[in-house]
Scaffold this active site. Sequence first.
Site, short mmCIF file in Angstrom:
data_model
loop_
_atom_site.label_atom_id
_atom_site.label_comp_id
_atom_site.label_asym_id
_atom_site.label_seq_id
_atom_site.Cartn_x
_atom_site.Cartn_y
_atom_site.Cartn_z
N GLU A 127 -54.46 -60.93 -13.16
CA GLU A 127 -55.31 -62.10 -14.91
C GLU A 127 -53.74 -62.05 -15.43
O GLU A 127 -52.70 -61.07 -15.56
CB GLU A 127 -55.35 -61.48 -15.19
CG GLU A 127 -57.01 -61.00 -14.14
CD GLU A 127 -58.09 -60.31 -15.58
OE1 GLU A 127 -59.20 -59.67 -14.34
OE2 GLU A 127 -57.96 -60.05 -16.44
N CYS A 371 -59.35 -56.99 -20.20
CA CYS A 371 -58.28 -56.36 -19.13
C CYS A 371 -58.49 -56.06 -18.43
O CYS A 371 -59.62 -55.02 -17.88
CB CYS A 371 -57.60 -55.43 -19.69
SG CYS A 371 -56.64 -54.16 -18.69
N1 SAH Z 1 -51.55 -50.30 -19.88
C1 SAH Z 1 -51.19 -50.80 -21.42
C2 SAH Z 1 -51.29 -52.72 -21.37
C3 SAH Z 1 -52.44 -52.61 -20.54
S1 SAH Z 1 -53.76 -52.66 -20.73
C4 SAH Z 1 -51.97 -50.38 -22.06
O1 SAH Z 1 -52.92 -49.44 -21.89
O2 SAH Z 1 -51.59 -49.96 -23.66
C5 SAH Z 1 -53.72 -53.45 -23.04
C6 SAH Z 1 -55.29 -52.88 -24.20
O3 SAH Z 1 -55.80 -53.36 -23.80
C7 SAH Z 1 -54.45 -51.82 -24.52
O4 SAH Z 1 -54.68 -51.14 -25.93
C8 SAH Z 1 -55.86 -51.03 -23.41
O5 SAH Z 1 -56.79 -49.74 -24.78
C9 SAH Z 1 -57.15 -52.30 -24.11
N2 SAH Z 1 -58.08 -52.66 -23.09
C10 SAH Z 1 -57.98 -51.81 -22.69
N3 SAH Z 1 -60.02 -51.98 -22.56
C11 SAH Z 1 -60.12 -52.52 -23.18
C12 SAH Z 1 -61.56 -52.76 -23.12
N4 SAH Z 1 -62.60 -52.67 -22.30
N5 SAH Z 1 -61.47 -52.63 -24.65
C13 SAH Z 1 -61.09 -53.21 -25.28
N6 SAH Z 1 -59.59 -53.17 -25.78
C14 SAH Z 1 -59.57 -52.57 -23.62
FE1 SF4 Z 2 -54.21 -49.18 -17.11
FE2 SF4 Z 2 -55.40 -47.80 -19.21
FE3 SF4 Z 2 -53.72 -50.02 -20.05
FE4 SF4 Z 2 -56.16 -50.00 -18.32
S1 SF4 Z 2 -55.85 -49.58 -21.06
S2 SF4 Z 2 -54.03 -51.42 -17.80
S3 SF4 Z 2 -55.99 -48.04 -17.57
S4 SF4 Z 2 -53.12 -47.76 -18.75
#
Ligand code: SAH
Ligand code: SF4
Length: 383
Positions: A127, A371
Site C-alpha cells: 500500500e 497501515c
Molecule cells: N513500522 C513502523 C512504520 C509503519 S506503522 C512503525 O511501527 O513505526 C506507522 C504507524 O502507524 C506506527 O506508529 C503504528 O504504530 C501506527 N499504526 C499501526 N496500526 C495502527 C492502527 N490500527 N491504528 C492507528 N495507528 C496504527
Molecule cells: Fe510493523 Fe508494528 Fe509498524 Fe505494524 S506498527 S508496521 S507491525 S512495526
Amino acid sequence: MKVEVAYVRGRSLSLSSSLKSMLLSPMDPITPPVSLLDLRFEQMQARLAADGLRPIHARTLWKVLYRELDVAPQLREALSPPLARWLRDHWGGTVNLTTATISEQLRSSDGMTRKLLLRLRDGQEIETVVMGYPGRFTACLSSQAGCAMGCVFCATGQMGFVRHLAPGEIVSQVIAAQRLLRAEGNELRNLVLMGMGEPLHNYDAVMQALDSVCHSPGMCIAPSRVSVSTVGLVPAIIRFTDERRPYSLAVSLHAATDEERSALLPVNQRWPLAELMEACRYHSQRLSRRVFFGWTLIAGRNDSPEHARILVELLRGLDAHINLIRLNATAGFDGSTSADASADAFRNSLKAAGVPCTIRQYRGIDVAAGCGQLRADRLERAR
Ligand code: SAH
Ligand code: SF4
C-alpha cells in the site's frame, strides 16, 4: 515457552511461541528481479561506463526516470542512439518502471487522501497512501510486504512477514504517487515511511531508495521532508544516527512502561524502554535533532492522565514531539480508540507539562487508510 528467532540481521529475539508465526523466518526473503530503479546513481554510471557509455548518459537516464518519470514515449525516442541501444540490449527496450503496478485505487470522501494498492512482480501487494494537506502533498510508503514485528493493533503486523521490498519497489511507490499528483498539476514533496513494514528492518533498501529520490539530477525531494518511522529497533537507530542520515526519525512509542509497551509491541521485549530512550537521546544529542514519537490512543489502555504523567517523565530533557494518533479498528484487535474528551485531556496534560504534541487527524479512514488495512480488506473480500 520462549523461542529464539533469527531476526534483524543475525540478532536474536526471545518471544513467546504464540508470536512465532508472525516473525521473520530467515528463509523468507525473496529477491525480485532487478530493475533500473534498484540501481544507485553511481551504480548506473558504473554499468554504463563498463559498456562504453559516457557519464552524461547516466545523468540523462536518471532524469528520464526520476524527473520526467518516464511518462512520455518521445522522451525515450529523444535518447541518444547509444543510450537507446543500451536500454534495448540490457533491459529489453523497456526502462521497466513496472516493478509495481496500481491494482486498486481508493479516494476518501473528502478527496484529499488516495490509497493505492500496488502489485509487485511476484504478485505481492503493498500500500501507498497519498495525502493532501493545504499547500502540500505527502506520500506514505511501505518498506516490506507484511511485517515481522507483530504489533497487536496493526493490520500489517497481524498478517505476518512476507518479504523485504527491493529499493526499486520503494522508489516505484514514490514514482506512482508523483505521477498521480503531476497529472493534476501538483508536486509530491514529503515522504513518510509509515506504510506497511518496519523500515529499519529493511535498512539498506530503504536508505538507498530515499537517497535515490533525494538525488539532485532527479526528483530532488528534500531530505528534511522525509520521515522514517520505527517501532524501536535500537541498533538500527544507532546506525541511522552514526551514519548521520539526513531524514527525520519518528519512534512509535504507544506506552511508557515496559509492561504496557510489551503487551502492545512485542519488540519491546528485545529492546525495552530504557535502551530505546537511550538510543533516542543519543540520536537527538549527536545530531541536534528533535525526535518525533507516535502514540496511538487506545481507550483505557494508554489514554489516562496517569499515562500522560508517566510519558512526560520518560521524555524529560529530550527534544521531543508527540503525535497522537487515533486507533483505526482492525480485525485482530479488540481495543477501541479514545473518546474525544480523553484524547483532548491527554493532549492538554502533555502541553501543560511543556511537551509539544499534536493530535493527527485520521486521513481517509473511509479508504482503509490505516497501515495494512486495504490489503487486509481485499483479502477479506476475496474470501
Ligand atoms: N513500522 C513502523 C512504520 C509503519 S506503522 C512503525 O511501527 O513505526 C506507522 C504507524 O502507524 C506506527 O506508529 C503504528 O504504530 C501506527 N499504526 C499501526 N496500526 C495502527 C492502527 N490500527 N491504528 C492507528 N495507528 C496504527
Ligand atoms: Fe510493523 Fe508494528 Fe509498524 Fe505494524 S506498527 S508496521 S507491525 S512495526
